[in-house]
Scaffold this motif. Structure first.
Motif, mmCIF file in Angstrom:
data_model
loop_
_atom_site.group_PDB
_atom_site.id
_atom_site.type_symbol
_atom_site.label_atom_id
_atom_site.label_comp_id
_atom_site.label_asym_id
_atom_site.label_seq_id
_atom_site.Cartn_x
_atom_site.Cartn_y
_atom_site.Cartn_z
ATOM 1 N N PRO A 130 0.832 -1.205 0.000
ATOM 2 C CA PRO A 130 0.000 0.000 0.000
ATOM 3 C C PRO A 130 0.869 1.259 0.000
ATOM 4 O O PRO A 130 1.997 1.235 0.478
ATOM 5 C CB PRO A 130 -0.801 -0.091 1.300
ATOM 6 N N ILE A 131 0.304 2.308 -0.533
ATOM 7 C CA ILE A 131 0.996 3.602 -0.498
ATOM 8 C C ILE A 131 0.107 4.623 0.184
ATOM 9 O O ILE A 131 -1.089 4.709 -0.094
ATOM 10 C CB ILE A 131 1.380 4.090 -1.915
ATOM 11 N N VAL A 132 0.699 5.362 1.124
ATOM 12 C CA VAL A 132 -0.029 6.431 1.806
ATOM 13 C C VAL A 132 0.666 7.737 1.471
ATOM 14 O O VAL A 132 1.834 7.921 1.806
ATOM 15 C CB VAL A 132 -0.014 6.243 3.332
ATOM 16 N N PRO A 133 -0.014 8.636 0.794
ATOM 17 C CA PRO A 133 0.662 9.875 0.441
ATOM 18 C C PRO A 133 0.575 10.921 1.551
ATOM 19 O O PRO A 133 -0.343 10.888 2.376
ATOM 20 C CB PRO A 133 -0.117 10.345 -0.785
ATOM 21 N N ARG A 134 1.539 11.823 1.549
ATOM 22 C CA ARG A 134 1.499 13.044 2.361
ATOM 23 C C ARG A 134 1.321 12.797 3.844
ATOM 24 O O ARG A 134 0.459 13.399 4.485
ATOM 25 C CB ARG A 134 0.367 13.950 1.872
ATOM 26 N N VAL A 136 2.490 13.107 7.793
ATOM 27 C CA VAL A 136 3.316 14.015 8.591
ATOM 28 C C VAL A 136 3.951 13.297 9.769
ATOM 29 O O VAL A 136 4.950 13.737 10.303
ATOM 30 C CB VAL A 136 2.518 15.221 9.121
ATOM 31 N N SER A 137 3.349 12.182 10.192
ATOM 32 C CA SER A 137 3.969 11.456 11.301
ATOM 33 C C SER A 137 3.446 10.032 11.322
ATOM 34 O O SER A 137 2.391 9.735 10.767
ATOM 35 C CB SER A 137 3.659 12.140 12.636
ATOM 36 N N TRP A 149 -0.499 9.846 10.416
ATOM 37 C CA TRP A 149 -1.296 11.053 10.215
ATOM 38 C C TRP A 149 -0.967 11.625 8.854
ATOM 39 O O TRP A 149 0.192 11.756 8.496
ATOM 40 C CB TRP A 149 -1.013 12.084 11.316
ATOM 41 N N GLN A 150 -2.049 11.973 8.158
ATOM 42 C CA GLN A 150 -1.892 12.495 6.816
ATOM 43 C C GLN A 150 -2.213 13.989 6.833
ATOM 44 O O GLN A 150 -3.126 14.414 7.541
ATOM 45 C CB GLN A 150 -2.882 11.753 5.911
ATOM 46 N N ARG A 158 -5.545 13.772 9.176
ATOM 47 C CA ARG A 158 -6.431 12.622 9.167
ATOM 48 C C ARG A 158 -5.613 11.425 9.636
ATOM 49 O O ARG A 158 -4.453 11.279 9.247
ATOM 50 C CB ARG A 158 -6.921 12.418 7.733
ATOM 51 N N ALA A 159 -6.209 10.588 10.459
ATOM 52 C CA ALA A 159 -5.503 9.403 10.948
ATOM 53 C C ALA A 159 -5.841 8.213 10.057
ATOM 54 O O ALA A 159 -7.006 8.010 9.699
ATOM 55 C CB ALA A 159 -5.906 9.118 12.391
ATOM 56 N N LEU A 160 -4.818 7.457 9.673
ATOM 57 C CA LEU A 160 -5.025 6.286 8.824
ATOM 58 C C LEU A 160 -4.298 5.097 9.433
ATOM 59 O O LEU A 160 -3.269 5.251 10.090
ATOM 60 C CB LEU A 160 -4.458 6.537 7.413
ATOM 61 N N ARG A 161 -4.872 3.902 9.195
ATOM 62 C CA ARG A 161 -4.213 2.689 9.663
ATOM 63 C C ARG A 161 -3.806 1.892 8.438
ATOM 64 O O ARG A 161 -4.609 1.664 7.530
ATOM 65 C CB ARG A 161 -5.177 1.872 10.510
ATOM 66 N N VAL A 162 -2.562 1.487 8.417
ATOM 67 C CA VAL A 162 -2.073 0.822 7.221
ATOM 68 C C VAL A 162 -1.193 -0.356 7.638
ATOM 69 O O VAL A 162 -0.427 -0.260 8.601
ATOM 70 C CB VAL A 162 -1.317 1.842 6.325
ATOM 71 N N PRO A 163 -1.328 -1.485 6.948
ATOM 72 C CA PRO A 163 -0.509 -2.635 7.320
ATOM 73 C C PRO A 163 0.932 -2.485 6.820
ATOM 74 O O PRO A 163 1.160 -1.894 5.767
ATOM 75 C CB PRO A 163 -1.206 -3.805 6.620
ATOM 76 N N ARG B 200 -2.664 6.921 -8.477
ATOM 77 C CA ARG B 200 -2.982 5.492 -8.350
ATOM 78 C C ARG B 200 -3.534 4.956 -9.662
ATOM 79 O O ARG B 200 -3.198 3.864 -10.106
ATOM 80 C CB ARG B 200 -4.028 5.284 -7.251
ATOM 81 N N THR B 271 -7.033 -1.905 2.240
ATOM 82 C CA THR B 271 -5.874 -2.047 3.138
ATOM 83 C C THR B 271 -5.680 -0.802 3.996
ATOM 84 O O THR B 271 -5.217 -0.888 5.119
ATOM 85 C CB THR B 271 -4.582 -2.294 2.335
ATOM 86 N N GLU B 273 -7.084 2.056 6.186
ATOM 87 C CA GLU B 273 -8.318 2.309 6.918
ATOM 88 C C GLU B 273 -8.312 3.748 7.435
ATOM 89 O O GLU B 273 -7.328 4.201 8.032
ATOM 90 C CB GLU B 273 -8.373 1.333 8.100
ATOM 91 N N LEU B 275 -9.204 6.409 9.964
ATOM 92 C CA LEU B 275 -9.624 6.486 11.366
ATOM 93 C C LEU B 275 -10.286 7.817 11.667
ATOM 94 O O LEU B 275 -10.559 8.129 12.820
ATOM 95 C CB LEU B 275 -8.424 6.276 12.298
ATOM 96 N N GLY B 276 -10.484 8.607 10.652
ATOM 97 C CA GLY B 276 -11.206 9.862 10.860
ATOM 98 C C GLY B 276 -10.299 11.051 11.034
ATOM 99 O O GLY B 276 -9.090 10.913 11.224
ATOM 100 N N PRO B 277 -10.885 12.235 10.962
ATOM 101 C CA PRO B 277 -10.086 13.443 11.088
ATOM 102 C C PRO B 277 -9.555 13.597 12.511
ATOM 103 O O PRO B 277 -10.199 13.170 13.467
ATOM 104 C CB PRO B 277 -11.060 14.559 10.739
ATOM 105 N N VAL B 278 -8.380 14.156 12.614
ATOM 106 C CA VAL B 278 -7.822 14.473 13.921
ATOM 107 C C VAL B 278 -8.223 15.904 14.174
ATOM 108 O O VAL B 278 -7.944 16.783 13.365
ATOM 109 C CB VAL B 278 -6.289 14.373 13.870
ATOM 110 N N HIS B 423 2.567 18.724 18.610
ATOM 111 C CA HIS B 423 3.175 18.093 17.446
ATOM 112 C C HIS B 423 2.627 18.718 16.172
ATOM 113 O O HIS B 423 3.360 19.033 15.249
ATOM 114 C CB HIS B 423 2.879 16.601 17.475
#
Ligand code: FAD
Ligand code: SF4
Ligand code: SF4
Lengths: 268, 425, 633
Positions: A130-134, A136-137, A149-150, A158-163, B200, B271, B273, B275-278, B423
């Motif tokens: 998988p690729i997650v762009p942009r 920050v941490s 965090w994107q 935005r928080a994302l979960r990626v394997p 993509r 793949t 997911e 988790l919503g906006p911070v 942060h």
């Protein structure tokens, strides 16, 4: 910097992280330098694991500006030796595939050449990751997943979960890269190895020119009388002294400000 | 749009061709030419149309006998209802995948649709612009922006298409590709999702996308290279990631925006997911990223009020060095040569005199608004709008006004504890 | 008699102990980096350096100078004589008489010191230094009485076992302080280390009325760049630290200390002593670094200094104004030490604070600190039609523009100076876009690599053309061009615009109609004054303009820094006050309406002070405003 508590949980795991780095250029002097976004990727990589990340560059090992990455406290930079006009993707993907990595970080766009930002996507595609762009941490890594965090416009996240393993590009809003110190930069080693990169066929008949200035689209004055539209079209450009409101009540002045804030779209 | 008279060859062509499907609607719009002062004008000489060679022709089909096409001055078109452009049986499509931030067309989206129309019309066979609008769409007038056909979905197999879901969206593009094989795939090259999805998609198609494309024709495309320093001239590929202002938005015509059928793709395993906006407190956003900064200097006395105003306006707080030195603001909020260089869209400077070291830091700001007592200070010279008044009094009125507007709804989402907020800052 | 056999033992024993201690001390210094010195010449020159050069500095405080002559002179004479008489048993009433005289002189001096120390000013250290006058008194009294006794000039009846025993104990205590302490790190260490420091000083040019202010080049291939550990200092720098007498004169003049930034040059030197000998700063009894407690710093010769001994903030607070160096009676070089340690922080650690990183990156990428387009350096003069030296090939004066080219305020100064040169028909030319930043800021931020690159570039460019002298309005560029480019092969005759304008005035080249300006004071820029000894030209320019300068309390070699040097505004270490505010207060104290300056950096710093304040004008501006412009066709 990552929050204290988090960097500690991270430090307990040794992650294998690679950062792809390119040769950047200063936008005004055009002098070669470390690319800002790539350096931020290295910075993020350094903060994620007690183990030093590996740095990988496709190009010429003789380019001295690469040393600026070593000056961030790394001992070693791996160069896949190739000409300037090769397609770096297959070479990178096959090299990265051999390394048993957890995370590969890149910048969003290169500072030189085409700077299309497609490379991380193409590499991820070839690796099947998988690729997650942009981002920050990287906020946490647990159970084979990372929470990242994107960057979104206007400082939002935005928080994302990626394997794991995954590829991520690092946004200019991420923590700025640490200073590159001259001593370590000179002493670090640049190891090069040959790579079987093919010339970039797709780009063979493209032409590169210095950027032509793009005319800015003027705000369209609709409606009103012809005289008004003429006035709007010939109004002084900004910055040459604006409107000054001296008269009126405080409320009227506040209204003028608020009207402007709404017109600019910052107060909704 | 400027006031310059621009020839529109396509409209002129339609005007000359009474059999053109759009002829009627276009001519109808011309019936009541309204002068710039709002007066309805009927020009007795305008009872026909002008041929390319300049010869006048009578218009026998004219419904009420006064229709006349001038030399084509689109700026004068004042009709309420714009003429409708129909593509009855398209032989191909130009797909425009829209960002729709907040559910609405961005100006970038409109530019992309405008370019899509240009490309569609440049094709020899009739092509329709296919707008792909995924997620929560609140925009009601996609046709007005240039969409002939629309694929609009807000979910896929019960998975909502809101938030970050490029994999689902890609599956929909894939289905579209299989059914309609658009001649071009256009994306806004934007941080609102277009650049990501477009990249993509290009990789999936194995296409070498044109990125930051700003001058596009059917055959060739000019792209901005790295650091905005070079232009790459290349053949136009199938996938284009377009820079803002790549094309003129559609203004004269309406388009049908007919929904298109789409057989949904198989369910996809996701793949990444979301988790919503911070939730990020605007006052905690890093100065360098902030869009709207309210900055205070030595001319601010009531600091509680200042913070209140910043909260109510949703502004990020900044300060001059004096305000920082005096301990009213933390150091990382200092704007200027020895603080942060900011590039906010709007910079509201309150009680700041505009020392050179401060002005250096706001050189990139688009709009500067000042509140100051001294009309002669340098900040006033820099500002686009200044009110000469006491900061505390204007703040009080701003608070009143905002109160009356009843805004200030707290942002939703995950709450950030202090470390994270820092942060982000 | 007891004294007959005990006295020689005491004397030689103390001497032996001193020598053991001294050897250890010497070994500690020699752990530093090698630096060749002229040993014999240095030792031969030492007395003169002590008596003339050092005294010249000490003389600024008359009372203490005289006191020191009496005490130190008395001690050295008394000890030498006592060795002859009591040690080797030479019996001579003349010698005995001289001992009495010396001891008496020493006693008087010691009394004065004790008197001074009743209520010492804050800059003086306490602790062992409070004990010293007492030790001096005990030693001189004991020696006096014992000599009376052994010479039998004492009423015989008075000499008893108890009495002579007490005297011997007193003498022993005195010797312990004076001799043993000298070798083992007591206050008297300064005498021994100080003497050798004078002999092996790293900048011998400073003696005999000379000046040496340029920083020493760094070898960029060193295995550690800059100073990480005490042993990375040159050995004679370590020796220099040991010479400190903790008089606190440096502390009293340090602008950063006064502004409450965490720097105290005296404490810094004492911390270096802790580092070179190992231990903690618990034995330090002077003023702390503002805002930092004493007693927590630890160090040893092999430990990285910034990791526990001195905080990086301390090093970055310094404006490199050289006030401390100018004032130090022991000729210690604080600025060298500070920059050496900064070099490590920047070039090994990559820890330049504040906007320093940005500035250095900009200098690397664009040759100017603002990161502006190098191709637009010369834009400021687009309308002035200045002759480019590349076009004219040669000129009398090469006008070095400096980075003021990029700054609107400085451009006014540059324009004013151009007007003055044009009025005097000076044959001048400029480098235009070929000029680069002089490297001053990079060097003082510890990036010697970038400094050396810029220097080499500028030297190469300057080498292409013919000119008689370089003139600049920027004292920092002036200093670097005149004093630091030499190490890289650039030797020029450089003048500051104040010197040049003064010359033009003396030659009657300028037609002036002075204007009334109210009360004017003059602020000496550090890099013009202390770095280059130029105090007279600016004043003479002002007086030619009919201005009577209202001197501030701190002016000339004691001028207070504006806060703008050494990259301090860039690293911007917080303190309680702004140095520039304090300087403007100095001007307010003499009710100045205008502060005349001779540096664009000073202009920026002082104009950064919130109004109302005196207006700030560069000399070039004052002169150009007074020019009588003839109507030209
Ligand atoms: C090397 C250096 C670096 C510096 N870097 C920075 C930097 O990064 N950022 C920075 O900001 N400064 C910087 N400065 C300081 C700068 O020069 C100015 O001193 C500072 O910006 C002035 O801050 P100010 O405008 O808040 O205060 P002032 O100059 O005192 O201005 C206050 C203003 O408020 C107005 N005012 C007063 N009362 C009221 C009222 N009731 N209502 C409305 N208006 C009122 C006054 O008319 C005046 O214009 C730097 C200076 C130096 C020398
Ligand atoms: S050079 Fe100036 S600022 Fe630095 S320590 Fe010495 S007196 Fe203080
Ligand atoms: S360094 Fe010099 S001036 Fe400072 S206390 Fe020591 S001897 Fe005195």
């Amino acid at each position: 910097m990552l929050p204290e508590s988090r960097s500690k949980t991270m430090a307990s795991q040794a992650m294998k992280i690679a950062a792809l780095v390119s040769v950047g250029q200063h936008p005004l002097s055009r002098r070669e330098r470390r690319a800002d976004q790539d350096a931020r990727a290295v910075e993020l990589a350094l903060s994620l694991s007690p183990e030093l990340p590996s740095l990988i560059h496709v190009g010429s090992a003789r380019n001295e500006s690469l040393r600026a990455y070593l000056g961030m406290g790394l001992n070693n930079l791996k160069v896949l030796n190739a000409d300037q006009d090769v397609d770096a993707v297959p070479a990178l993907a096959s090299y990265l595939g051999e390394q048993a990595l957890d995370i590969v970080l890149t910048g969003v766009r290169a500072e030189c050449g085409e700077g299309s930002g497609l490379l991380p996507y193409a590499v991820a595609d070839q690796l099947g990751w998988p690729i997650v762009p942009r981002i920050v941490s990287v906020v946490s890594i647990a159970g084979g997943y990372a929470e990242v965090w994107q960057a979104l416009p206007r400082g939002q996240r935005r928080a994302l979960r990626v394997p794991l393993p995954f590829v991520a590009s690092v946004d200019p809003a991420a923590e700025p890269a640490r200073q590159s110190a001259f001593g370590p930069a000179q002493r670090g080693s640049i190891d090069s190895r040959p790579c079987a990169a093919e010339p970039d066929q797709a780009r063979a008949n493209w032409q590169q020119h210095p950027a032509k200035p793009r005319p800015k689209r003027l705000a369209v004055a609709k409606g009103g009388t012809a005289a008004e539209r003429m006035k709007a079209a010939t109004a002084k450009p900004q910055g040459q002294g604006g409107q000054v409101i001296t008269e009126g009540t405080d409320r009227e002045k506040a209204e003028a400000i608020l009207a402007r804030l709404v017109a600019e779209g910052v107060v909704r | 749009m400027s006031l310059r008279i621009r020839r529109n060859p396509r409209l002129e062509r339609i005007r000359r061709n009474r059999l053109h499907p759009e002829y009627e609607s276009l001519m109808a719009a011309r019936v009541s030419a309204i002068g710039p002062t709002g007066l309805r004008r009927i020009n007795p000489h305008q009872t026909g149309f002008v041929m390319v060679q300049g010869r006048k022709r009578l218009n026998r089909l004219n419904p009420d006998g006064v229709g006349f096409a001038g030399a084509g001055q689109p700026g004068r078109v004042q009709a309420k209802e714009k003429p409708l452009h129909r593509v009855a049986d398209p032989l191909g499509y130009v797909a425009a995948v829209l960002d729709l931030p907040g559910g609405r067309l961005s100006s970038h989206d409109r530019d992309v649709l405008g370019l899509a129309q240009q490309l569609a019309q440049a094709k020899d066979e009739p092509h329709a612009v296919l707008a792909i609008a995924l997620g929560d769409v609140r925009e009601t007038d996609l046709g007005g922006a240039g969409a002939d056909r629309v694929i609009q979905l807000n979910q896929l197999h019960n998975e909502p298409l809101t938030g970050y879901c490029p994999e689902l969206k890609r599956a929909i593009l894939n289905a579209t590709e299989q059914h309609y094989q658009p001649a071009f795939w256009l994306f806004p090259d934007s941080i609102d999702g277009g650049a990501d999805l477009g990249s993509r998609w290009a990789v999936q198609l194995g296409e070498r996308a044109a990125v930051q494309a700003w001058q596009v024709s059917k055959e060739t495309t000019v792209c901005r290279g790295g650091s905005q320093l070079t232009d790459w001239h290349r053949p136009t590929p199938r996938v284009l990631l377009l820079a803002p202002e790549c094309g003129a938005p559609v203004e004269e015509l309406r388009h049908e925006a007919l929904p298109l059928e789409l057989t949904l793709p198989e369910p996809v395993s996701v793949t990444i997911e979301d988790l919503g906006p911070v939730s990020v407190d605007p006052s905690q956003i890093a100065l360098s990223e902030a869009e709207f900064i309210l900055a205070a200097g030595n001319g601010v006395r009531n600091w509680d009020q200042f913070h209140q105003v910043a909260t109510v306006l949703g502004a990020t707080e900044g300060a001059s060095r004096v305000a920082v030195d005096d301990g009213y603001m933390p150091r990382h909020r200092q704007v200027g040569a020895s603080g942060t260089w900011v590039s906010a869209w709007v910079y509201l400077a309150v009680g700041i005199s505009g020392a050179i070291q401060h002005l250096q830091g706001i050189g990139q700001c688009e709009t500067v608004i000042a509140i100051n007592l001294d009309a002669g200070c340098d900040m006033v010279r820099r500002a686009d709008l200044t009110v000469i008044a006491d900061s505390e009094a204007v703040f009080a009125e701003l608070l009143n006004l905002m109160n009356e507007r009843q805004t200030g709804i707290a942002p939703q989402g995950v709450t950030v504890h202090e470390g994270e907020a820092r942060h982000v800052a | 008699m007891l004294t007959d056999w005990l006295l020689p033992i005491l004397l030689f024993g103390a001497l032996a102990l001193m020598l053991i201690g001294a050897t250890r001390r010497v070994l500690a210094w020699r752990a530093g980096r090698n630096e060749p010195v002229a040993v014999v010449a240095g030792l031969m020159a030492m007395p003169r350096r002590y008596l003339v050069d050092l005294h010249h500095v000490v003389q600024r405080d008359r009372f203490i100078a005289n006191t020191h002559v009496a005490t130190a002179g008395g001690f050295v004479a008394a000890l030498a004589l006592a060795l002859l008489v009591h040690g080797f048993g030479v019996d001579s009433s003349i010698l005995n008489g001289l001992i009495l005289l010396s001891a008496a002189g020493m006693f008087v001096g010691a009394c004065c010191i004790a008197w001074r120390r009743r209520n010492p000013p804050g800059r003086l250290s306490r602790g062992p230094w409070m004990r010293l006058p007492k030790s001096l008194l005990v030693f001189s009294t004991s020696l006096f009485l014992i000599t009376l006794m052994t010479a039998d000039w004492f009423p015989a009846g008075l000499v008893g076992w108890v009495f002579s025993g007490l005297l011997l104990i007193g003498l022993a205590l005195g010797l312990a302080e004076m001799l043993v302490g000298m070798g083992w790190g007591g206050p008297m260490k300064h005498a021994f280390a100080g003497a050798l420091h004078l002999a092996f000083h790293r900048r011998p040019q400073r003696f005999g009325g000379g000046r040496s202010t340029g920083l020493k080049p760094l070898n960029l291939t060193d295995s550690t760049l800059g100073v990480a550990k005490p042993t990375d200092f040159a050995w004679n720098q370590l020796l220099g630290f040991d010479a400190c007498v903790q008089c606190g004169r440096c502390e009293a003049v340090c602008p950063a200390f006064a502004a409450g930034q965490p720097l105290n040059p005296k404490k810094l030197i004492q911390d270096m002593v802790v580092g070179l000998s190992g231990g903690t700063d618990a034995g330090y009894h002077g003023s702390a670094y503002p805002g930092k407690p004493v007693g927590e710093a630890k160090g040893n010769p092999g430990q990285v200094i910034v990791d526990g001994l001195v905080s990086a903030e301390t090093l970055w607070s310094c404006t490199t104004c050289r006030a401390c160096v100018e004032e130090c009676p022991m000729m210690i070089e604080h600025v060298d030490a500070i920059v050496d340690m900064r070099r490590f922080l920047t070039q090994e650690r990559g820890e330049t604070p504040g906007a320093g990183v940005q500035v250095l990156d900009n200098l690397i990428a664009t040759d100017n600190p603002g990161g502006l387009d190098p191709a637009r350096r010369f834009d400021w003069a687009a309308d002035l039609e200045l002759p480019l030296i590349a076009d004219v090939g040669k000129a009398d004066v090469l006008f070095w523009i400096s980075d003021g080219a990029f700054d609107q305020r400085s451009q006014r100064i540059l324009r004013a100076f151009v007007a003055v040169m044009r009025a005097a028909n000076v044959d001048f030319a400029v480098l235009g876009n070929d000029e680069c930043d002089s490297g001053d800021v990079a060097r003082r931020l510890g990036d010697d690599a970038t400094f050396q690159r810029l220097a080499r570039h500028n030297i190469e460019v300057l080498g292409r053309y013919e000119f008689n002298r370089i003139v600049t309005t920027d004292p920092h560029a002036f200093h670097v061009l005149a004093n630091e480019y030499g190490d890289f092969g650039g030797h020029y005759r450089v003048q500051h615009h104040s010197m040049f304008i003064n010359e033009l005035m003396e030659q009657g080249q300028l037609n002036l109609q002075p204007k009334a300006l109210g009360r004017v004071t003059y602020h000496d820029p550090c890099y013009l004054g202390r770095y280059n000894g130029e105090y007279e030209s600016p004043r003479s320019v002002l007086s030619t303009l009919g201005i009577e300068v209202q001197e501030m309390t701190r002016s000339g070699y004691r001028s207070r820094c504006c806060g703008g040097g050494g990259g301090a505004p860039i690293t911007d270490i917080p303190g309680e006050y702004r140095i520039a505010d304090m300087r403007v207060d100095d001007a307010r104290a003499v009710e100045a309406e205008t502060i005349a300056v001779a540096c664009q950096q000073c202009t920026a710093m002082l104009e950064g002070v919130v109004e109302p304040r005196p207006q700030i004008k560069d000399l070039a501006e004052l002169v150009s405003e007074a020019l009588v412009t003839e109507a030209r066709a």
